[in-house]
Structure formats: C-alpha cells, structure tokens
Write a protein that holds these residues in place. Structure first.
Motif, PDB file in Angstrom:
ATOM      1  N   LEU A 227      86.150  50.972  73.782  1.00 52.61           N
ATOM      2  CA  LEU A 227      85.234  50.049  73.142  1.00 52.61           C
ATOM      3  C   LEU A 227      85.957  48.849  72.547  1.00 52.61           C
ATOM      4  O   LEU A 227      85.355  48.027  71.880  1.00 52.61           O
ATOM      5  CB  LEU A 227      84.431  50.765  72.056  1.00 52.61           C
ATOM      6  N   CYS A 228      87.269  48.778  72.772  1.00 50.53           N
ATOM      7  CA  CYS A 228      88.071  47.636  72.354  1.00 50.53           C
ATOM      8  C   CYS A 228      88.695  47.018  73.599  1.00 50.53           C
ATOM      9  O   CYS A 228      88.848  47.674  74.618  1.00 50.53           O
ATOM     10  CB  CYS A 228      89.170  48.066  71.381  1.00 50.53           C
ATOM     11  N   SER A 229      89.058  45.761  73.509  1.00 47.24           N
ATOM     12  CA  SER A 229      89.641  45.083  74.653  1.00 47.24           C
ATOM     13  C   SER A 229      90.865  44.286  74.206  1.00 47.24           C
ATOM     14  O   SER A 229      90.940  43.854  73.052  1.00 47.24           O
ATOM     15  CB  SER A 229      88.614  44.152  75.293  1.00 47.24           C
ATOM     16  N   SER A 230      91.802  44.085  75.115  1.00 49.17           N
ATOM     17  CA  SER A 230      92.993  43.291  74.811  1.00 49.17           C
ATOM     18  C   SER A 230      92.738  41.796  74.969  1.00 49.17           C
ATOM     19  O   SER A 230      93.605  40.979  74.674  1.00 49.17           O
ATOM     20  CB  SER A 230      94.142  43.720  75.726  1.00 49.17           C
ATOM     21  N   SER A 231      91.550  41.438  75.436  1.00 37.55           N
ATOM     22  CA  SER A 231      91.186  40.028  75.588  1.00 37.55           C
ATOM     23  C   SER A 231      89.769  39.838  75.055  1.00 37.55           C
ATOM     24  O   SER A 231      89.018  40.801  74.890  1.00 37.55           O
ATOM     25  CB  SER A 231      91.257  39.604  77.058  1.00 37.55           C
ATOM     26  N   PRO A 232      89.374  38.591  74.751  1.00 41.66           N
ATOM     27  CA  PRO A 232      88.015  38.369  74.250  1.00 41.66           C
ATOM     28  C   PRO A 232      86.962  38.864  75.232  1.00 41.66           C
ATOM     29  O   PRO A 232      87.120  38.751  76.448  1.00 41.66           O
ATOM     30  CB  PRO A 232      87.948  36.847  74.087  1.00 41.66           C
ATOM     31  N   VAL A 233      85.880  39.427  74.703  1.00 46.90           N
ATOM     32  CA  VAL A 233      84.785  39.954  75.516  1.00 46.90           C
ATOM     33  C   VAL A 233      83.518  39.186  75.178  1.00 46.90           C
ATOM     34  O   VAL A 233      83.219  38.960  74.002  1.00 46.90           O
ATOM     35  CB  VAL A 233      84.567  41.457  75.247  1.00 46.90           C
ATOM     36  N   ARG A 234      82.786  38.782  76.205  1.00 46.95           N
ATOM     37  CA  ARG A 234      81.527  38.096  75.986  1.00 46.95           C
ATOM     38  C   ARG A 234      80.392  38.988  76.490  1.00 46.95           C
ATOM     39  O   ARG A 234      80.404  39.444  77.631  1.00 46.95           O
ATOM     40  CB  ARG A 234      81.498  36.749  76.705  1.00 46.95           C
TER      41      ARG A 234
ATOM     42  N   ASP B 293      77.426  43.246  79.704  1.00 49.08           N
ATOM     43  CA  ASP B 293      78.742  42.622  79.808  1.00 49.08           C
ATOM     44  C   ASP B 293      78.633  41.431  80.751  1.00 49.08           C
ATOM     45  O   ASP B 293      78.206  41.580  81.904  1.00 49.08           O
ATOM     46  CB  ASP B 293      79.757  43.638  80.348  1.00 49.08           C
ATOM     47  N   ASP B 294      78.993  40.248  80.280  1.00 48.44           N
ATOM     48  CA  ASP B 294      78.861  39.046  81.099  1.00 48.44           C
ATOM     49  C   ASP B 294      79.753  39.076  82.327  1.00 48.44           C
ATOM     50  O   ASP B 294      79.467  38.411  83.322  1.00 48.44           O
ATOM     51  CB  ASP B 294      79.184  37.793  80.269  1.00 48.44           C
ATOM     52  N   SER B 295      80.859  39.815  82.285  1.00 48.81           N
ATOM     53  CA  SER B 295      81.809  39.795  83.396  1.00 48.81           C
ATOM     54  C   SER B 295      81.293  40.530  84.629  1.00 48.81           C
ATOM     55  O   SER B 295      81.616  40.154  85.756  1.00 48.81           O
ATOM     56  CB  SER B 295      83.145  40.404  82.965  1.00 48.81           C
ATOM     57  N   ASP B 296      80.488  41.578  84.443  1.00 49.01           N
ATOM     58  CA  ASP B 296      80.027  42.352  85.607  1.00 49.01           C
ATOM     59  C   ASP B 296      78.545  42.725  85.552  1.00 49.01           C
ATOM     60  O   ASP B 296      78.035  43.363  86.466  1.00 49.01           O
ATOM     61  CB  ASP B 296      80.872  43.622  85.775  1.00 49.01           C
ATOM     62  N   GLY B 297      77.848  42.344  84.476  1.00 45.26           N
ATOM     63  CA  GLY B 297      76.417  42.591  84.395  1.00 45.26           C
ATOM     64  C   GLY B 297      76.010  44.000  84.004  1.00 45.26           C
ATOM     65  O   GLY B 297      74.822  44.304  83.905  1.00 45.26           O
ATOM     66  N   ARG B 298      76.975  44.877  83.752  1.00 44.22           N
ATOM     67  CA  ARG B 298      76.624  46.266  83.416  1.00 44.22           C
ATOM     68  C   ARG B 298      76.083  46.355  81.990  1.00 44.22           C
ATOM     69  O   ARG B 298      76.411  45.548  81.131  1.00 44.22           O
ATOM     70  CB  ARG B 298      77.832  47.188  83.569  1.00 44.22           C
ATOM     71  N   ILE B 299      75.224  47.357  81.750  1.00 45.61           N
ATOM     72  CA  ILE B 299      74.724  47.604  80.408  1.00 45.61           C
ATOM     73  C   ILE B 299      75.815  48.271  79.584  1.00 45.61           C
ATOM     74  O   ILE B 299      76.417  49.261  80.013  1.00 45.61           O
ATOM     75  CB  ILE B 299      73.461  48.484  80.440  1.00 45.61           C
TER      76      ILE B 299
END
Length: 199
Positions: free
Chosen positions: A11-18, A37-43
């Motif tokens: 639930l944490c990321s090494s880069s910013p998440v949009r 998730d904007d990067s892949d569209g998954r819920i």
C-alpha cells in the motif's frame, strides 16, 4: 520517508502515485467511493454504505477491490461538544464491542470553526511523539492536503478536482484526483480524505 503505522508494503510506493477518486459506490443505491489507479485503471479501494446521512452517524469501512477490509473509521462526535473526533482502526469490526477494545491506529480531532484536523498516530496520542498528520482543506477552491506533524510539515498527499487528460475539461464534482507521495500508506491517506469530505 518512513511513516509509522504502515498497514502493508503493497500500500506504499517508492514513487508518487496518482489515483482517481469517484465519490460514488459501484453498488446500486449505495453511498461511498470507488478509487482507481491512474496507471492501469484497476480498482484500488472501495467504500460502500447503505445507511442514510453520508457517514454522519455510521462507521466508514475502507475495502480493497475484493472486499478485504483495510480500515474502519468511526465518527465519535459527542452531544454538546465543540470538538469532533474520529478513530481509525486497522481491519474490520466483528461486533460493536470488539472494536472498542482495540487500540486505534489513528485518532483525528477537529475543533469547531477550525479548518484543519490533527491525526495522531497511536504511539503519539499522549503527546510524547509528534508522529501524525495535519489535514487542511478549502471548500471554495476544492482541495484537501495532508502534511506530516513533524517540524518540516512535509506534504504527503493532496486531492483536487480532476481534469480530463485529453482536452483539460474539468470533470464532475464527484470525480477527484489524489496524489500520494512515496512512502506514504495509500489506505491511511484515503481514510483521512474520507474524513475531510464528511465534515
């Protein structure tokens, strides 16, 4: 940045998440949120509620896409009190009494007339530790921000109205964009955003 009270590493990321926050439930006649998730569209998260009053007198439950409960948020406003408060618990509640026996992961407080909230981690509730967050928002400019309580007050997340990617048209009031900084737990951010939206 190390954040106390992490729920799990995924639930944490090494880069910013949009993330895109849609202030609607996927359930018919349900009140809540669906977060993509904007990067892949998954819920990523969902919040479903059938009770009326948009969380004013009910628990909020933050779930994963398949219904796994990450956090339970309880509104603790007392009658004739000028202070509103919330407790954020890790996981689900089996019964009303069982959650009261658990130590909250975070406690959030807001004084009447104040446009900020303070969220204290369990280890810092007694005031001995400044680990936690400050929540601020503007209804007019339609944004919410979360900073650490540390002396540098680092911005860890913010939410704004969302624009379409193609022609920069402002989308509906119920479609928001949430940016979470590296090392910050996305579930905690979403729980805090849910609180600011319920005030």
């Amino acid at each position: 940045m190390e954040i106390k009270g992490e729920l799990s590493s995924n639930l944490c990321s090494s880069s910013p998440v949009r993330l895109t926050v849609w202030c609607k439930s996927l359930l018919f006649h349900g009140d809540g949120y669906t977060v993509f998730d904007d990067s892949d569209g998954r819920i990523v998260f969902r919040v479903d509620n059938y009770a009326p009053g948009r969380w004013k007198n009910n628990d909020m439950v933050l779930m994963g896409p398949k219904g796994h409960v990450y956090l339970t948020i309880r509104h603790c406003k007392k009658i004739l009190s000028f202070t509103e408060s919330w407790k954020i618990y890790k996981g689900d509640r089996d019964t009303y009494s069982s959650i009261l026996l658990k130590e909250p992961l975070l406690r959030v407080t807001k004084d009447a007339g104040n446009l900020t909230c303070t969220a204290s981690m369990a280890s810092g509730i007694d005031g001995s530790d400044k680990s936690g967050f400050r929540l601020s928002w503007s209804r007019c400019e339609e944004w919410s921000k979360i900073h650490t309580l540390a002396s540098d007050e680092q911005l860890v997340a913010e939410i704004n109205r969302k624009f379409s990617n193609s022609n920069k048209i402002l989308l509906g009031e119920d479609v928001l964009t949430l940016t979470v900084q590296p090392g910050m737990d996305q579930a905690i951010v979403m729980a805090l955003i849910m609180i600011t939206k319920s005030i």
